[in-house]
Motif scaffolding. Sequence first.
Motif, mmCIF file in Angstrom:
data_model
loop_
_atom_site.group_PDB
_atom_site.id
_atom_site.type_symbol
_atom_site.label_atom_id
_atom_site.label_comp_id
_atom_site.label_asym_id
_atom_site.label_seq_id
_atom_site.Cartn_x
_atom_site.Cartn_y
_atom_site.Cartn_z
ATOM 1 N N TYR A 38 0.830 -1.206 0.000
ATOM 2 C CA TYR A 38 0.000 0.000 0.000
ATOM 3 C C TYR A 38 0.864 1.256 0.000
ATOM 4 C CZ TYR A 38 -3.519 -3.427 1.185
ATOM 5 O OH TYR A 38 -4.333 -4.526 1.171
ATOM 6 N N GLU A 41 1.996 1.597 -3.566
ATOM 7 C CA GLU A 41 0.869 2.001 -4.407
ATOM 8 C C GLU A 41 0.517 3.468 -4.202
ATOM 9 O OE1 GLU A 41 -3.914 1.096 -4.802
ATOM 10 O OE2 GLU A 41 -2.625 -0.412 -3.888
ATOM 11 N N GLU A 42 0.427 3.888 -2.967
ATOM 12 C CA GLU A 42 0.062 5.276 -2.679
ATOM 13 C C GLU A 42 1.146 6.243 -3.149
ATOM 14 O OE1 GLU A 42 -2.863 5.865 -2.151
ATOM 15 O OE2 GLU A 42 -3.643 4.103 -1.157
ATOM 16 N N TYR A 44 3.123 5.792 -5.789
ATOM 17 C CA TYR A 44 2.952 5.900 -7.238
ATOM 18 C C TYR A 44 1.738 6.750 -7.590
ATOM 19 C CZ TYR A 44 6.576 2.441 -8.219
ATOM 20 O OH TYR A 44 7.777 1.790 -8.326
ATOM 21 N N GLU A 45 0.661 6.604 -6.833
ATOM 22 C CA GLU A 45 -0.535 7.410 -7.103
ATOM 23 C C GLU A 45 -0.275 8.892 -6.848
ATOM 24 O OE1 GLU A 45 -3.821 5.641 -4.987
ATOM 25 O OE2 GLU A 45 -3.780 3.855 -6.269
ATOM 26 N N GLU A 48 1.564 10.238 -9.881
ATOM 27 C CA GLU A 48 0.614 10.465 -10.975
ATOM 28 C C GLU A 48 -0.214 11.722 -10.737
ATOM 29 O OE1 GLU A 48 -1.698 6.885 -11.405
ATOM 30 O OE2 GLU A 48 0.045 5.718 -12.021
ATOM 31 N N ALA A 49 -0.639 11.939 -9.496
ATOM 32 C CA ALA A 49 -1.440 13.124 -9.180
ATOM 33 C C ALA A 49 -0.636 14.399 -9.403
ATOM 34 C CB ALA A 49 -1.958 13.046 -7.745
ATOM 35 N N ASP A 57 -6.749 15.993 -6.299
ATOM 36 C CA ASP A 57 -6.174 14.650 -6.325
ATOM 37 C C ASP A 57 -4.848 14.628 -5.560
ATOM 38 O OD1 ASP A 57 -6.232 11.948 -7.032
ATOM 39 O OD2 ASP A 57 -5.221 12.291 -8.945
ATOM 40 N N GLU A 61 -3.989 12.250 -2.408
ATOM 41 C CA GLU A 61 -2.876 11.294 -2.446
ATOM 42 C C GLU A 61 -1.823 11.602 -1.393
ATOM 43 O OE1 GLU A 61 -3.213 8.542 -3.881
ATOM 44 O OE2 GLU A 61 -4.897 9.069 -5.172
ATOM 45 N N ASP A 64 -3.109 10.030 1.600
ATOM 46 C CA ASP A 64 -2.920 8.579 1.590
ATOM 47 C C ASP A 64 -1.489 8.197 1.960
ATOM 48 O OD1 ASP A 64 -5.571 8.301 0.868
ATOM 49 O OD2 ASP A 64 -5.145 7.929 -1.261
#
Length: 105
Positions: A38, A41-42, A44-45, A48-49, A57, A61, A64
Amino acid sequence: MSHTYSMQDLLALMQQLRDPENGCPWDKKQTNDSLLPYLLEESYELVEAVQSGDIEDIKGELGDVLLQVVFHAHLYDEQAQFDIGDVIYHLQEKLIRRHPHVFDT
């Protein structure tokens, strides 16, 4: 932009989620190892944001990623290894050490 929640509120919320009697079943069974996917994943997100430029966003993020930091620190605190205060202390020490031109160290 001022909001009513604080870091202390977030830490109390994490404590409540991990409460052995009344906490969340999913949160209670997590370990530092189980949370690692997690964290990745967070992260990487968040990348992207930021690249998208979507401010809402990005805020979500960042939250997160902050949750992952708080969750991991809380688990280590439960194991009597260290707490979030130690994480903050080490970060501040590093920032001061890396900026002698600002802090006259």
